[in-house]
Design a protein around this motif. Structure first.
Motif, short mmCIF file in Angstrom:
data_model
loop_
_atom_site.label_atom_id
_atom_site.label_comp_id
_atom_site.label_asym_id
_atom_site.label_seq_id
_atom_site.Cartn_x
_atom_site.Cartn_y
_atom_site.Cartn_z
N GLY A 73 0.80 -1.23 0.00
CA GLY A 73 0.00 0.00 0.00
C GLY A 73 0.83 1.28 0.00
N VAL A 74 2.08 1.19 -0.42
CA VAL A 74 2.97 2.35 -0.39
C VAL A 74 2.64 3.30 -1.54
CG1 VAL A 74 5.38 3.10 -0.67
CG2 VAL A 74 4.83 1.13 0.79
N GLU A 75 2.52 4.59 -1.21
CA GLU A 75 2.31 5.64 -2.19
C GLU A 75 3.46 6.65 -2.19
OE1 GLU A 75 -1.48 7.37 -1.25
OE2 GLU A 75 -2.55 5.49 -1.61
N LYS A 76 4.14 6.76 -1.03
CA LYS A 76 5.22 7.73 -0.89
C LYS A 76 6.49 7.01 -0.46
CE LYS A 76 4.35 11.82 0.52
NZ LYS A 76 3.91 12.97 1.33
N ILE A 77 7.61 7.42 -1.04
CA ILE A 77 8.90 6.81 -0.74
C ILE A 77 9.85 7.88 -0.23
CG2 ILE A 77 10.91 5.65 -1.73
CD1 ILE A 77 8.92 4.50 -3.87
N VAL A 78 10.42 7.64 0.94
CA VAL A 78 11.52 8.45 1.44
C VAL A 78 12.79 7.74 0.97
CG1 VAL A 78 12.72 9.32 3.48
CG2 VAL A 78 10.21 9.28 3.42
N ILE A 79 13.66 8.46 0.26
CA ILE A 79 14.81 7.81 -0.36
C ILE A 79 16.12 8.50 0.01
CG2 ILE A 79 14.63 9.15 -2.52
CD1 ILE A 79 15.34 6.43 -3.97
N ALA A 80 17.16 7.68 0.17
CA ALA A 80 18.48 8.17 0.52
C ALA A 80 19.51 7.13 0.08
CB ALA A 80 18.58 8.41 2.02
N GLY A 81 20.78 7.51 0.12
CA GLY A 81 21.84 6.55 -0.20
C GLY A 81 22.94 7.15 -1.04
N ILE A 82 23.67 6.25 -1.68
CA ILE A 82 24.84 6.62 -2.47
C ILE A 82 24.72 5.94 -3.83
CG2 ILE A 82 27.37 6.47 -2.59
CD1 ILE A 82 27.33 6.19 0.51
N ALA A 83 24.91 6.60 -4.88
CA ALA A 83 25.31 7.96 -5.11
C ALA A 83 24.10 8.80 -5.52
CB ALA A 83 26.38 8.06 -6.18
N THR A 84 24.08 10.01 -5.03
CA THR A 84 22.95 10.93 -5.20
C THR A 84 22.47 10.97 -6.64
OG1 THR A 84 23.94 12.29 -3.47
CG2 THR A 84 22.20 13.30 -4.80
N ASN A 85 23.39 11.27 -7.56
CA ASN A 85 22.99 11.51 -8.95
C ASN A 85 23.05 10.25 -9.82
OD1 ASN A 85 25.83 11.68 -8.58
ND2 ASN A 85 26.00 12.46 -10.65
N LEU A 86 23.30 9.12 -9.23
CA LEU A 86 23.32 7.87 -9.99
C LEU A 86 22.20 6.95 -9.49
CD1 LEU A 86 27.19 7.43 -10.16
CD2 LEU A 86 25.67 8.18 -11.99
N GLY A 87 22.46 6.15 -8.48
CA GLY A 87 21.46 5.21 -7.99
C GLY A 87 20.22 5.87 -7.43
N VAL A 88 20.41 6.92 -6.62
CA VAL A 88 19.25 7.58 -6.00
C VAL A 88 18.41 8.28 -7.08
CG1 VAL A 88 18.49 9.32 -4.32
CG2 VAL A 88 20.44 7.83 -3.77
N GLU A 89 19.06 9.08 -7.90
CA GLU A 89 18.33 9.81 -8.94
C GLU A 89 17.64 8.86 -9.92
OE1 GLU A 89 19.24 12.83 -12.62
OE2 GLU A 89 20.38 13.16 -10.77
N SER A 90 18.31 7.80 -10.30
CA SER A 90 17.71 6.84 -11.23
C SER A 90 16.45 6.22 -10.64
CB SER A 90 18.70 5.73 -11.58
OG SER A 90 19.78 6.25 -12.32
N ALA A 91 16.49 5.88 -9.36
CA ALA A 91 15.31 5.31 -8.70
C ALA A 91 14.17 6.32 -8.64
CB ALA A 91 15.67 4.83 -7.29
N VAL A 92 14.49 7.56 -8.33
CA VAL A 92 13.44 8.59 -8.26
C VAL A 92 12.84 8.82 -9.64
CG1 VAL A 92 12.95 11.01 -7.73
CG2 VAL A 92 14.39 9.67 -6.18
N ARG A 93 13.67 8.92 -10.66
CA ARG A 93 13.14 9.11 -12.02
C ARG A 93 12.22 7.95 -12.42
NH1 ARG A 93 15.40 13.05 -15.31
NH2 ARG A 93 17.22 14.12 -14.47
N GLN A 94 12.69 6.72 -12.19
CA GLN A 94 11.87 5.55 -12.55
C GLN A 94 10.58 5.51 -11.71
OE1 GLN A 94 14.62 2.34 -11.88
NE2 GLN A 94 15.51 2.50 -13.93
N GLY A 95 10.71 5.74 -10.42
CA GLY A 95 9.56 5.64 -9.52
C GLY A 95 8.50 6.70 -9.76
N THR A 96 8.91 7.92 -10.10
CA THR A 96 7.90 8.95 -10.41
C THR A 96 7.14 8.57 -11.67
OG1 THR A 96 9.52 10.32 -11.58
CG2 THR A 96 9.11 10.85 -9.26
N GLY A 97 7.82 7.92 -12.60
CA GLY A 97 7.14 7.45 -13.81
C GLY A 97 6.12 6.37 -13.52
#
Length: 190
Positions: free
Chosen positions: A120-144
């Protein structure tokens, strides 16, 4: 000033990116890797205390998807198994989800979306390494995929101050809320 963060812990998950041996041993900026690990662990403990899902995502270093790119990622010929394992200091517990990816993004080719939707997850709090690689890629994919994100600015780090600044100034504000660890903990009620 950014609006106060509100988290419905019945619909929110914490996703932590690449807190593994082969990544946290690297020199990252602006925060040292072990500082990122400590902040992520603090948030993971708070999420667990509220019964919210905690997800650790790792990349399988020995099976990193090789794509035709101009800059080829250089991996050593022999990669120890520990390079792909979540470091003990990250505090992974029994009951936490472990997602294994083969490239930058946490959603592509993994069961992450199904695991989150099933809870039932709608919102994701995200953190980790590397900001502009793994984290950003996950956010881009997940918002889609329709997930809302909170990117934890002081619980992410990357390979240069310029990369960090660009991602937090120009990318994440357009894809997510950007908040600090203390703001997330306050929203959880810790």
């Amino acid at each position: 000033m950014s609006e106060q963060l509100v988290l419905d812990m019945k619909k929110t998950a914490l996703v932590l990116i690449d807190l593994q041996g082969g990544i946290v041993g690297r020199d990252v900026k602006p925060y040292p890797a072990m500082e990122i690990v400590a902040r992520c662990r603090e948030m993971a403990d708070a999420f667990r205390a509220k019964g919210a899902p905690v997800v650790y995502v790792r990349v399988l270093m020995t099976d990193f998807l090789k794509l035709a790119t101009d800059e080829v990622m250089q991996l050593p010929p022999e990669i120890p198994a520990a390079a792909s394992e979540i470091v003990e200091a990250a505090g992974k517990q029994e009951g936490d989800l472990l997602i294994t990816k083969r490239h930058w993004g946490a959603f592509a080719g993994t069961e992450l979306e199904q695991e989150l939707r099933g809870r039932g997850v709608e919102k994701i709090v995200i953190a980790g390494i590397a900001t502009n690689l793994g984290v950003e890629s996950a956010v881009r994919q997940g918002t889609g995929l329709g997930f809302n994100f909170v990117t934890v600015s002081d619980a992410c780090s990357t390979f240069s101050a310029e990369m960090q600044e660009f991602a937090l100034k120009y990318i994440f504000p357009r894809l997510s809320r950007v908040r600090t660890t203390s703001q997330v903990l306050e929203a959880i009620g810790n």
